[in-house]
Design an enzyme around this catalytic site. Structure first.
Site, PDB file in Angstrom:
ATOM      1  N   ASP A  54      -0.992   3.331  -7.685  1.00  0.00           N
ATOM      2  CA  ASP A  54      -0.407   3.964  -8.875  1.00  0.00           C
ATOM      3  C   ASP A  54      -0.278   3.275 -10.402  1.00  0.00           C
ATOM      4  O   ASP A  54      -0.153   3.698 -11.423  1.00  0.00           O
ATOM      5  CB  ASP A  54       0.862   4.580  -8.850  1.00  0.00           C
ATOM      6  CG  ASP A  54       1.929   3.566  -8.625  1.00  0.00           C
ATOM      7  OD1 ASP A  54       1.718   2.291  -8.487  1.00  0.00           O
ATOM      8  OD2 ASP A  54       3.176   3.931  -8.373  1.00  0.00           O
ATOM      9  N   SER A  55      -1.016   1.840 -10.109  1.00  0.00           N
ATOM     10  CA  SER A  55      -1.467   1.138 -11.345  1.00  0.00           C
ATOM     11  C   SER A  55      -2.550   1.641 -11.936  1.00  0.00           C
ATOM     12  O   SER A  55      -2.804   1.429 -13.052  1.00  0.00           O
ATOM     13  CB  SER A  55      -1.968  -0.370 -10.774  1.00  0.00           C
ATOM     14  OG  SER A  55      -2.980  -0.118  -9.783  1.00  0.00           O
ATOM     15  N   ASP A  93      -0.849   5.004  -2.675  1.00  0.00           N
ATOM     16  CA  ASP A  93       0.332   5.015  -3.463  1.00  0.00           C
ATOM     17  C   ASP A  93       0.947   6.659  -3.375  1.00  0.00           C
ATOM     18  O   ASP A  93       0.332   7.349  -3.881  1.00  0.00           O
ATOM     19  CB  ASP A  93       0.442   4.503  -4.690  1.00  0.00           C
ATOM     20  CG  ASP A  93       0.810   2.826  -4.641  1.00  0.00           C
ATOM     21  OD1 ASP A  93       1.475   2.341  -3.718  1.00  0.00           O
ATOM     22  OD2 ASP A  93       0.279   2.298  -5.642  1.00  0.00           O
ATOM     23  N   LYS A 121       1.683   4.352   0.571  1.00  0.00           N
ATOM     24  CA  LYS A 121       2.575   2.959   0.127  1.00  0.00           C
ATOM     25  C   LYS A 121       3.749   3.733  -0.521  1.00  0.00           C
ATOM     26  O   LYS A 121       3.521   4.484  -1.227  1.00  0.00           O
ATOM     27  CB  LYS A 121       1.776   2.187  -0.584  1.00  0.00           C
ATOM     28  CG  LYS A 121       2.581   0.961  -0.828  1.00  0.00           C
ATOM     29  CD  LYS A 121       1.853  -0.279  -1.477  1.00  0.00           C
ATOM     30  CE  LYS A 121       1.076   0.007  -2.427  1.00  0.00           C
ATOM     31  NZ  LYS A 121       1.934  -0.021  -3.746  1.00  0.00           N
ATOM     32  N   GLU A 123       7.286   2.502  -2.598  1.00  0.00           N
ATOM     33  CA  GLU A 123       8.326   1.322  -3.023  1.00  0.00           C
ATOM     34  C   GLU A 123       9.589   1.724  -2.682  1.00  0.00           C
ATOM     35  O   GLU A 123      10.176   2.772  -3.040  1.00  0.00           O
ATOM     36  CB  GLU A 123       8.039   1.641  -4.607  1.00  0.00           C
ATOM     37  CG  GLU A 123       6.534   0.903  -5.018  1.00  0.00           C
ATOM     38  CD  GLU A 123       6.513   0.867  -6.555  1.00  0.00           C
ATOM     39  OE1 GLU A 123       7.598   1.004  -7.194  1.00  0.00           O
ATOM     40  OE2 GLU A 123       5.209   0.847  -6.976  1.00  0.00           O
ATOM     41  N   GLU A 190       5.409  -8.205  -3.765  1.00  0.00           N
ATOM     42  CA  GLU A 190       4.988  -8.415  -4.851  1.00  0.00           C
ATOM     43  C   GLU A 190       6.035  -9.258  -5.789  1.00  0.00           C
ATOM     44  O   GLU A 190       7.122  -8.907  -5.620  1.00  0.00           O
ATOM     45  CB  GLU A 190       4.790  -7.056  -5.758  1.00  0.00           C
ATOM     46  CG  GLU A 190       4.394  -7.287  -7.210  1.00  0.00           C
ATOM     47  CD  GLU A 190       3.714  -6.019  -7.893  1.00  0.00           C
ATOM     48  OE1 GLU A 190       3.839  -4.854  -7.217  1.00  0.00           O
ATOM     49  OE2 GLU A 190       3.671  -6.040  -9.092  1.00  0.00           O
TER      50      GLU A 190
END
Ligand code: KIV
Length: 273
Positions: A54-55, A93, A121, A123, A190
């Site tokens: 999602d960057s 993501d 993925k 978070e 991270e």
């Protein structure tokens, strides 16, 4: 340890293959990819994991965070990257607020898997245990993203190192263990101190991929635009531009990154906390 790109180029990378790499002590390489060409170049070079991160909200769409990214945006980029992928494991993501209930997470993960993702993925910490279990039990491999979790930027107050305080570091390790127990196949950590990255890799059975987490994790991930020095914004300490001074162009930069990770040369001390 061999660093030849040919050694695993076009070999299909699976979840068990990643587990075997950890057992064998072979470093895992990962890179974000958002389109056909980046996925093609990275997978041809033998990168084992491609992440449609999602960057993309920042490096593709130009937002100042990942929060505006939607499941439709991610699905589009998974579709593009899948066409270029030559055997890497394609992870995607689940974007901000796409997994706020278990049923949302199942529906949205299914969208990404139908487009060609092979792992999703998420978070967050132990609160995602039930969601992780449900996804995993239904055939969707899960990567749990801990440490600096950019979707929580408004809580964190900035892109800062996490887990420096021993109690916070312990909480990250404990949460990673809960998520592994729930069925996570991979942990991504991270922006944490080297010692914490090392502890996670040592104490967890599943592979631990780091970004800004030191050189002792089981593998490394970088954002495509950081690897090539394309992002005009401020870059983090853990970033290295592999294109700068590299006569081999983009392919040379990817090969240099892969080689440096495989040989334990990246990250170096200057990229670590
Ligand atoms: O979205 C992303 O690119 C990521 C990386 C920072 C690993 O999650």
């Amino acid at each position: 340890m061999s660093a030849s790109p040919q050694e695993s180029a076009r070999k299909k990378i699976t979840v068990p293959a990643l587990a075997r790499m950890k057992s064998a002590g072979e470093k895992i390489t990962a890179l974000t990819a958002y389109d056909y060409c980046s996925a093609f170049a990275a997978s041809e070079a033998g990168i084992e994991i491609l992440l449609v991160g999602d960057s993309l909200g920042m490096v593709i769409q130009g937002h100042d965070s990942s929060l505006p990214v939607t499941i439709e945006d991610t699905a589009y980029h998974v579709r593009c990257a899948r066409r270029g992928n030559r055997g890497a494991l394609l992870m995607a993501d689940l974007p901000f607020m796409s997994y706020y209930t278990e049923s949302h997470s199942l529906e949205n993960a299914a969208v990404l898997m139908r487009e060609g993702a092979q792992m999703v993925k998420l978070e967050g910490g132990a609160w995602l245990a039930e969601t992780t279990a449900r996804l995993s039990q239904r055939g969707i491999p899960v990567c749990a993203h801990l440490g600096l979790t950019p979707q929580s930027i408004n809580h964190l107050g900035g892109y800062r190192v996490q887990g420096r305080d021993p109690a916070q570091g312990k909480a990250i390790v404990d949460e990673a263990k809960v998520l592994q127990e729930a069925g996570a196949s991979l942990i991504l950590v991270e922006c944490v101190p080297v010692a914490l990255g090392a502890q996670l890799a040592k104490e967890l059975e599943v592979p631990v991929i780091g970004i800004g987490a030191g050189g002792e994790t089981d593998g490394q991930i970088l954002v495509w635009h950081d690897l090539l020095g394309l992002y005009p914004g401020k870059t983090a300490k853990f970033v290295k531009n592999f294109l700068e001074g590299n006569p081999g162009g983009v392919q040379g930069a990817i090969a240099a990154y892969r080689d440096a990770v495989k040989r334990g040369k990246f990250p170096a001390a200057e990229h670590c906390y």
